[in-house]
Motif scaffolding. Structure first.
Motif, mmCIF file in Angstrom:
data_model
loop_
_atom_site.group_PDB
_atom_site.id
_atom_site.type_symbol
_atom_site.label_atom_id
_atom_site.label_comp_id
_atom_site.label_asym_id
_atom_site.label_seq_id
_atom_site.Cartn_x
_atom_site.Cartn_y
_atom_site.Cartn_z
ATOM 1 N N LEU A 116 -15.266 -5.719 1.140
ATOM 2 C CA LEU A 116 -15.337 -4.647 2.140
ATOM 3 C C LEU A 116 -14.297 -4.862 3.235
ATOM 4 C CD1 LEU A 116 -16.788 -2.144 3.298
ATOM 5 C CD2 LEU A 116 -18.330 -3.717 4.464
ATOM 6 N N MET A 117 -14.159 -6.106 3.691
ATOM 7 C CA MET A 117 -13.164 -6.390 4.718
ATOM 8 C C MET A 117 -11.750 -6.111 4.192
ATOM 9 S SD MET A 117 -14.809 -9.798 6.520
ATOM 10 C CE MET A 117 -13.277 -10.345 7.117
ATOM 11 N N ALA A 118 -11.511 -6.473 2.947
ATOM 12 C CA ALA A 118 -10.192 -6.216 2.349
ATOM 13 C C ALA A 118 -9.958 -4.717 2.232
ATOM 14 C CB ALA A 118 -10.092 -6.891 0.984
ATOM 15 N N THR A 119 -10.976 -3.977 1.848
ATOM 16 C CA THR A 119 -10.844 -2.533 1.720
ATOM 17 C C THR A 119 -10.592 -1.902 3.086
ATOM 18 O OG1 THR A 119 -12.356 -2.567 -0.168
ATOM 19 C CG2 THR A 119 -11.972 -0.442 0.859
ATOM 20 N N ASP A 120 -11.343 -2.377 4.116
ATOM 21 C CA ASP A 120 -11.132 -1.854 5.482
ATOM 22 C C ASP A 120 -9.705 -2.145 5.956
ATOM 23 O OD1 ASP A 120 -13.641 -0.763 5.785
ATOM 24 O OD2 ASP A 120 -14.483 -2.493 6.867
ATOM 25 N N LYS A 121 -9.204 -3.315 5.642
ATOM 26 C CA LYS A 121 -7.849 -3.668 6.036
ATOM 27 C C LYS A 121 -6.834 -2.772 5.327
ATOM 28 C CE LYS A 121 -4.819 -7.637 6.402
ATOM 29 N NZ LYS A 121 -4.605 -9.040 6.111
ATOM 30 N N TYR A 122 -7.084 -2.555 4.042
ATOM 31 C CA TYR A 122 -6.201 -1.691 3.264
ATOM 32 C C TYR A 122 -6.218 -0.277 3.829
ATOM 33 C CZ TYR A 122 -4.256 0.836 -0.706
ATOM 34 O OH TYR A 122 -3.513 1.670 -1.493
ATOM 35 N N LEU A 123 -7.423 0.229 4.185
ATOM 36 C CA LEU A 123 -7.526 1.580 4.751
ATOM 37 C C LEU A 123 -6.781 1.673 6.091
ATOM 38 C CD1 LEU A 123 -11.191 2.675 4.019
ATOM 39 C CD2 LEU A 123 -9.096 3.675 3.144
ATOM 40 N N SER A 124 -6.928 0.639 6.911
ATOM 41 C CA SER A 124 -6.230 0.692 8.205
ATOM 42 C C SER A 124 -4.711 0.647 8.009
ATOM 43 C CB SER A 124 -6.689 -0.434 9.123
ATOM 44 O OG SER A 124 -6.309 -1.668 8.600
ATOM 45 N N GLN A 125 -4.260 -0.070 6.990
ATOM 46 C CA GLN A 125 -2.833 -0.096 6.695
ATOM 47 C C GLN A 125 -2.378 1.272 6.197
ATOM 48 O OE1 GLN A 125 -2.299 -3.217 3.856
ATOM 49 N NE2 GLN A 125 -2.366 -4.850 5.388
ATOM 50 N N LEU A 126 -3.196 1.862 5.321
ATOM 51 C CA LEU A 126 -2.849 3.190 4.828
ATOM 52 C C LEU A 126 -2.837 4.200 5.967
ATOM 53 C CD1 LEU A 126 -4.717 3.650 1.427
ATOM 54 C CD2 LEU A 126 -2.265 3.494 1.795
ATOM 55 N N HIS A 127 -3.820 4.037 6.839
ATOM 56 C CA HIS A 127 -3.912 4.971 7.964
ATOM 57 C C HIS A 127 -2.668 4.834 8.853
ATOM 58 C CE1 HIS A 127 -5.589 7.640 10.732
ATOM 59 N NE2 HIS A 127 -6.315 6.816 11.474
ATOM 60 N N ALA A 128 -2.235 3.615 9.073
ATOM 61 C CA ALA A 128 -1.048 3.400 9.895
ATOM 62 C C ALA A 128 0.207 3.962 9.227
ATOM 63 C CB ALA A 128 -0.854 1.900 10.154
ATOM 64 N N GLU A 129 0.292 3.881 7.890
ATOM 65 C CA GLU A 129 1.441 4.411 7.158
ATOM 66 C C GLU A 129 1.417 5.938 7.130
ATOM 67 O OE1 GLU A 129 1.678 2.715 3.252
ATOM 68 O OE2 GLU A 129 1.834 0.697 4.009
ATOM 69 N N CYS A 130 0.218 6.500 7.065
ATOM 70 C CA CYS A 130 0.128 7.939 6.940
ATOM 71 C C CYS A 130 0.126 8.643 8.285
ATOM 72 C CB CYS A 130 -1.099 8.334 6.147
ATOM 73 S SG CYS A 130 -1.031 7.822 4.428
ATOM 74 N N ASP A 131 0.041 7.957 9.373
ATOM 75 C CA ASP A 131 0.024 8.599 10.677
ATOM 76 C C ASP A 131 1.364 9.317 10.936
ATOM 77 O OD1 ASP A 131 -2.497 8.062 11.500
ATOM 78 O OD2 ASP A 131 -2.015 6.294 12.719
ATOM 79 N N TRP A 132 2.450 8.869 10.504
ATOM 80 C CA TRP A 132 3.734 9.538 10.729
ATOM 81 C C TRP A 132 3.777 10.853 10.007
ATOM 82 C CZ3 TRP A 132 6.904 10.606 6.661
ATOM 83 C CH2 TRP A 132 6.654 9.943 5.465
ATOM 84 N N LEU A 133 2.986 10.938 8.858
ATOM 85 C CA LEU A 133 2.942 12.216 8.139
ATOM 86 C C LEU A 133 2.193 13.254 8.947
ATOM 87 C CD1 LEU A 133 2.225 11.177 4.449
ATOM 88 C CD2 LEU A 133 4.324 12.145 5.349
ATOM 89 N N ILE A 134 1.156 12.850 9.579
ATOM 90 C CA ILE A 134 0.361 13.798 10.352
ATOM 91 C C ILE A 134 1.151 14.247 11.582
ATOM 92 C CG2 ILE A 134 -1.761 13.999 11.735
ATOM 93 C CD1 ILE A 134 -3.089 12.137 9.802
ATOM 94 N N GLN A 135 1.933 13.432 12.148
ATOM 95 C CA GLN A 135 2.691 13.773 13.337
ATOM 96 C C GLN A 135 3.859 14.608 12.894
ATOM 97 O OE1 GLN A 135 3.714 10.103 15.183
ATOM 98 N NE2 GLN A 135 1.670 9.847 15.965
#
Length: 135
Positions: A116-135
């Motif tokens: 779960l911790m690894a998945t949460d870390k992966y999601l936060s990394q994905l979220h950080a990578e995808c934030d430029w798309l939303i902007q």
């Protein structure tokens, strides 16, 4: 002369006592068998013997009954002890199985928490990578 005087006194006295002595008093009755009294005593002894025989028979019967009850109780206790021993063995085995299941569950919980911790870390990394798309 002293011995002659003593004999004279004894003979005079003997003559007086035999002539003047009254017959003995009638304090004792003629000898009679007391068969009634002895029969009563013998009957009482026979009664005591029969009572004692009866009490001994009752005591022996009571002892046999008590012994049978005791044997029955001991046999019941032995059966219960065997049943309890088997139940104890069974419960100990069940406890060991449950403890091993608990250890396995704790291990699964720890590995699931890491995943779960690894998945949460992966999601936060994905979220950080995808934030430029939303902007």
């Amino acid at each position: 002369m002293g011995s002659a005087a003593a004999l004279l006194q004894v003979s005079e006295r003997a003559g007086r006592t035999s002539a003047a002595a009254p017959p003995p008093p009638e304090t004792w009755s003629a000898y009679a068998k007391k068969s009634e009294e002895s029969a009563g005593v013998i009957a009482m002894m026979d009664l005591l013997i029969s009572d004692l025989d009866k009490e001994m028979t009752e005591a022996e019967t009571e002892e046999k009954d008590s012994q049978a009850d005791y044997d029955k109780t001991i046999a019941g206790a032995k059966d219960k002890r065997m049943t309890d021993s088997k139940a104890l063995t069974s419960k100990a085995a069940e406890k060991a199985d449950l403890e091993s299941d608990l250890q396995a569950a704790k291990g699964d919980s720890a590995s699931t928490a890491k995943a779960l911790m690894a998945t949460d870390k992966y999601l936060s990394q994905l979220h950080a990578e995808c934030d430029w798309l939303i902007q």
